[in-house]
Structures are given as structure tokens and as C-alpha cells.
Design an enzyme around this catalytic site. Sequence first.
Site, PDB file in Angstrom:
ATOM      1  N   TYR A 138       0.903  -0.978  -0.028  1.00 36.19           N
ATOM      2  CA  TYR A 138      -0.044   0.036   0.061  1.00 36.19           C
ATOM      3  C   TYR A 138       0.980   1.184   0.084  1.00 36.19           C
ATOM      4  O   TYR A 138       0.775   2.151  -0.604  1.00 36.19           O
ATOM      5  CB  TYR A 138      -1.062   0.062   1.295  1.00 36.19           C
ATOM      6  CG  TYR A 138      -1.930  -1.255   1.076  1.00 36.19           C
ATOM      7  CD1 TYR A 138      -3.094  -1.094   0.561  1.00 36.19           C
ATOM      8  CD2 TYR A 138      -1.721  -2.354   1.931  1.00 36.19           C
ATOM      9  CE1 TYR A 138      -3.957  -2.099   0.471  1.00 36.19           C
ATOM     10  CE2 TYR A 138      -2.736  -3.499   1.817  1.00 36.19           C
ATOM     11  CZ  TYR A 138      -3.710  -3.211   1.034  1.00 36.19           C
ATOM     12  OH  TYR A 138      -4.683  -4.312   0.984  1.00 36.19           O
ATOM     13  N   ASN A 191     -12.545  -0.406  -4.948  1.00 39.06           N
ATOM     14  CA  ASN A 191     -12.411  -0.649  -6.529  1.00 39.06           C
ATOM     15  C   ASN A 191     -13.675  -1.368  -7.109  1.00 39.06           C
ATOM     16  O   ASN A 191     -13.909  -2.423  -6.400  1.00 39.06           O
ATOM     17  CB  ASN A 191     -11.141  -1.605  -6.822  1.00 39.06           C
ATOM     18  CG  ASN A 191     -11.099  -2.143  -8.177  1.00 39.06           C
ATOM     19  OD1 ASN A 191     -11.515  -1.507  -9.129  1.00 39.06           O
ATOM     20  ND2 ASN A 191     -10.379  -3.223  -8.207  1.00 39.06           N
ATOM     21  N   CYS A 237      -6.481  -4.879  -7.851  1.00 39.94           N
ATOM     22  CA  CYS A 237      -6.293  -4.602  -6.336  1.00 39.94           C
ATOM     23  C   CYS A 237      -5.734  -5.812  -5.748  1.00 39.94           C
ATOM     24  O   CYS A 237      -5.127  -5.638  -4.817  1.00 39.94           O
ATOM     25  CB  CYS A 237      -7.465  -3.979  -5.843  1.00 39.94           C
ATOM     26  SG  CYS A 237      -8.937  -5.233  -5.948  1.00 39.94           S
ATOM     27  N   HIS A 238      -5.845  -6.736  -6.333  1.00 38.85           N
ATOM     28  CA  HIS A 238      -5.345  -8.158  -5.510  1.00 38.85           C
ATOM     29  C   HIS A 238      -3.646  -8.265  -5.551  1.00 38.85           C
ATOM     30  O   HIS A 238      -3.171  -8.946  -4.707  1.00 38.85           O
ATOM     31  CB  HIS A 238      -5.902  -9.347  -6.235  1.00 38.85           C
ATOM     32  CG  HIS A 238      -5.426  -9.736  -7.473  1.00 38.85           C
ATOM     33  ND1 HIS A 238      -6.045  -9.098  -8.746  1.00 38.85           N
ATOM     34  CD2 HIS A 238      -4.409 -10.285  -8.220  1.00 38.85           C
ATOM     35  CE1 HIS A 238      -5.568  -9.191  -9.846  1.00 38.85           C
ATOM     36  NE2 HIS A 238      -4.541 -10.233  -9.731  1.00 38.85           N
ATOM     37  N   GLU A 256      -1.428 -16.062 -11.288  1.00 39.91           N
ATOM     38  CA  GLU A 256      -0.545 -15.155 -12.013  1.00 39.91           C
ATOM     39  C   GLU A 256       1.046 -15.902 -11.784  1.00 39.91           C
ATOM     40  O   GLU A 256       2.186 -15.288 -11.839  1.00 39.91           O
ATOM     41  CB  GLU A 256      -0.663 -13.860 -11.459  1.00 39.91           C
ATOM     42  CG  GLU A 256      -1.904 -13.249 -11.990  1.00 39.91           C
ATOM     43  CD  GLU A 256      -2.078 -11.609 -11.678  1.00 39.91           C
ATOM     44  OE1 GLU A 256      -0.948 -11.025 -11.304  1.00 39.91           O
ATOM     45  OE2 GLU A 256      -3.151 -11.089 -11.617  1.00 39.91           O
TER      46      GLU A 256
END
Length: 350
Positions: free
Chosen positions: A288, A311, A319-320, A346
Amino acid sequence: MQTVNRLPSRRTLLGAVSRRDAEWDGLFIVAVRTTGIACRPSCPSRPARPENLEFFATLDAASAAGFRPCLRCKPDQQAAEPEWWPRLVGVVDSAGSARLSDNQIAAQGFDSVRVRRHCRREYGMTFHAWVRARRLAAAQHRLRDGAPLDRVIIDSAWESHSGFREAFSRLVGAPPGRARGGEPVIAATWNSPLGTMVAAAVDEGVVLLEFGDIARMERQAPTLRRWFHGPVLAGSHPHLVQLFGELEEYFDAKRRDFTTPLVLRGSPFQLAVWHALRAIPYGTTCSYADVARAVNNPKAVRAVGSANGKNRLPIVVPCHRVVNTGGKLGGYGGGLWRKVRLLEVEGVKV
Ligand SMILES: [Zn+2]
């Protein structure tokens, strides 16, 4: 899609089963050892004792372990769109009147009970309400494109002019003459490997994506109506077709970037944060504090967290990929297990 086949914690699974939470349908199978039967999480049958329950990611896995599909909740039957539905939509669109009676539907070979049930489950409304909403949405699109009001009213084949105006005002929130600037927001669902997702789009782009079904979107509907001056309706939209196609590739680890047009609405700070999120490369995470620095506001770490949580386009606006400093995962609106699985898709070691 092996990476996303891991199940959430047993506590989460037991909670979903005890609530008969339909939002989990399609996400996992609950099997009862004492009866040998495999069910959807929402199965209405009386729940067995927790110690007799076994969980599987798929019905195939449950079948391989010797369980057979429940005859009541039918986990072997896709909840997907029935094959007769597109044909019925065609009949609705070509019909010359605003109302279609059950007899007219039956005469075309449709089972009115199934039609009603489908509309209830998928759109949360009666078939007649769905037909009217579809007509009004088409009318609003034509008004926006500059068609004369009288022409639109005649083509909509409503019972009367005043009836059309009244129904239109109720649905759209403004009379037809003043609704030219607005447009309907079209919503549709998609069965993701992490559960049902609902998305909404206007002609400029996708405005909303979230985990849950259409009913869940009701909470967002007032905001969407206010922004776009149009009703929120179930239907299909080219942007949603593109989005769901891209998401499918994403979950198959065949896509890293999304090209579907998006409409982001928020405060200048929120917009800056969401744009910064889109710049985080696929397969990486940041903190963050990193995002706060990226928006030239290094002290605003908490505000970044809050903008992150607001979001409205998860996955696409990733945002993950934001985690706490020190390797802790931080929160996730869609549930922490989904964040873990998205990162796994990912290739991030979690
Ligand atoms: Zn069942």
C-alpha cells in the site's frame, strides 16, 4: 486450470453449507459420507452432521471418490442459460406488442413454468417484467440515438402513450422526453472458476465487476442509475462479452492485460489510485505504501487502502496485487482465498 482448484478452508465451506449459500454453487461440491450423495452448497435437503461431510472442487472429483449426484439439487446440471432462451428472446424482440401472454408463449413451444422460473432465478423478476424492461431499454437506446419520441412510442407497441410514459418514468427515473442523455446499464453474470461474477456495462465501457449474482448487484443499482440516468437491466452487451472472454483467458493463464474499455468513476484521489493499480505488472505484488508513493502522496497509506477496497472492477483493476508490507496478504473484498487464488493464477508464490 489446476492452480485454481484448491478449496477454501473447511470452516468457510461448512459456513456456506450451513447457510445454503447459493453464491457458492458451482464453486465446490459437498458430499455426505453416510449417504454417498454429492450436493451443491445450496441444496435444500436437511444438512448432515459436519463430521460426515467431504468437500470437492468439482463434481468429477466427487464422482471419482464414489459419490453420486443428488437428485434434489442436481449438481450435474449446469445452471447455465437453457438452450431455448436465445430463441425466446428472439420471439420477444420480434413480437408486435408490449405484452406476451402465457398462451402466446406456449403456442410457440415454450414451457411457461420454466420461463417464469428462469426469469426469477436469473433476473429476479417475472417474465412479463423482464419483457417490459427489455422494451423500455430498447426505447431508451433509440431516444439517445436521436429517434423521435412519437416514433419510439409507436414502435414499442405499448398499450397506450400514457402507459408507456408512466412505465418508462418508473424504470428510468425520468420521463422519456428528458431521458435522452441517459442510457440503460446492462448487467450479466459469468461463471468464473472462483464463483459467479456479475458485470455491468454502458456503451462507453464496463462500469462494474464483482463476485456474486445479479441479485447481489441490487446494492450498486442506485449508484449506477444515478450515474447513467438509466435503468439497470439484465441482458447482453458487447463489452461484457469481451470482458468475460478476456477473464476466461486470464484464468487459463493465457492473458496478462485486459483491453475491454472501462468506465472508472470516483474522487480524483480514488481515480489516481486505481490508475496506479493498473500499472502494477502482472505476476507481481506491491505494498500500500508503494501505491501511495506512486500517487505522489506517500503519507496516504490508509487512504490508498480505502480506495483499493472501493475498486469496482476487481481483477481488471488488479487490487489483488497490493499486499501488506512484511509479506502479509492484507484484505480482499471478494474474500482472502480469492486473492490467494488470483495471485496463484499469475504465478505469484503465496
Ligand atoms: Zn442435494
